[in-house]
Design an enzyme around this catalytic site. Sequence first.
Site, short mmCIF file in Angstrom:
data_model
loop_
_atom_site.label_atom_id
_atom_site.label_comp_id
_atom_site.label_asym_id
_atom_site.label_seq_id
_atom_site.Cartn_x
_atom_site.Cartn_y
_atom_site.Cartn_z
NE ARG A 113 -3.41 0.02 2.77
CZ ARG A 113 -4.69 0.07 2.41
NH1 ARG A 113 -5.22 1.20 1.99
NH2 ARG A 113 -5.44 -1.01 2.48
NE ARG A 127 -4.09 -5.09 6.62
CZ ARG A 127 -4.97 -4.74 5.67
NH1 ARG A 127 -6.19 -4.37 6.02
NH2 ARG A 127 -4.64 -4.75 4.40
CB ALA A 177 -8.04 0.75 -3.34
CG ASP A 236 -12.24 3.83 2.78
OD1 ASP A 236 -12.86 3.04 2.04
OD2 ASP A 236 -11.12 3.58 3.24
#
Length: 443
Positions: free
Chosen positions: A121, A199, A331, A318
């Site tokens: 990212r 994660r 995204a 978002d």
Amino acid sequence: MSTETGFGYTKIAQPNSTGIKVIVVGAGFAGLACAIESRRKGHEVYILEKFKELKVLGDIISFGNNTGRIFERWGLHDQCVFWPICTHHTSLTIHNAEGEVLVVQDLQNPLFGAYAYNGHRGQLHERLFNYAKSIGVEIRLGQDVSEYWETESEAGVICNGERLSADMVVGADGVRSKARTLVLGYEDKPKSSGYAIFRAWFDCEAQGVDKDPLTDYMSKNGDAFHGWIGRDVHFLASTSGGGKAMSWVITHKDDADIAESWSFPGKMEDVLAVVEGWDPRCAAILSKAPSCVDWKLVYRDPLPTWISKGARLALIGDAAHPFLPTSIQGASQAVEDGVTLAVVLQLAGKQNVPMAVRAWEKIRYQRVRRAQLLGESNRDMWHKAKSNAEGETVTLPRPEWLLGHDAEKHAYEVFETTVQEIQEKGYELPTLPPPLPVVAVAA
């Protein structure tokens, strides 16, 4: 800036040629995409970002082929901006909790005439950020936007105590959006989705991935992508950079209170407890991470509208529609939002900004909601599957309506009829699409 034509329209306009001034709040993927395409369409645009400096943070992020075609149009593939730092998986191997292979899914790339991009990212964000600056997008860092406002003729923000104005403001300020309050007329509170994700992202060699027989297959033959599914849990692990870096995400039930925070350091004992009794390769992969993040998946009911009463403020990404990770589209839909908005502003012109914004919402709303629902059905497909599920019942759907979409082209094609419908019927709040068909999985 050169002029390129296609689809019967001018794709790239001269800088500031439309006379439309746009303020974008937030320099995430949604805000950057909106600003980049606004610049390409001839609008005057600048971004206000609260962070004082760009930091390469985060882990895995995915952009579908629907967004890939936009990135390619911007030259980010041919110029080797994104492709060298992306993962290059050819398949996804899905196992049950006991480690038995249920399906090996082909991940054709390109698909529907465009590439998908999956990678770190922070690295991808850094390159998109630099690309935006390279084409002349002004990005102001360290900007604290405390208030949004609009009148009949303009909109703006209070930023660092200064009143700034434009023809419209784009709220790309994420799940804690301040812009949402002006749009809705009240403060919208998130609630728990009932799930959370652990994660991580780390270096394979440093963590000994290649030296452990339970994990070496993830790094010794290039990039690999494996998943394990069980009752109310799914675990995905992948490597990138030719097997040099690993990321993993494990989604599990979690009803924790999210009033204070939704992301904080995770505890490895909690992570390993999720896969207790599972295929030992799962615990081996998970335990290689030196640290991880515990991310609570917040949920919001679909907002009744994404635009303000005067239609000079629009929420994108978002701020408007948080996605579950299983949609693999959060995204991508954020980028589509920004591109579509830039197009309709160009077509409507400076005197018709509110009409452009209302048309944008009408063009985008049902498509986005349909993509959100796909994330819910994907999660349920995996979490409700029996251990002997047939391969096709646990295969991730890759529908053409989603991945074959061209947001820019579509906006040009439907703008006129969309405006005509609004003019004839008046502006109406968006309607939700019908639910997706229930996936046939064994309970």
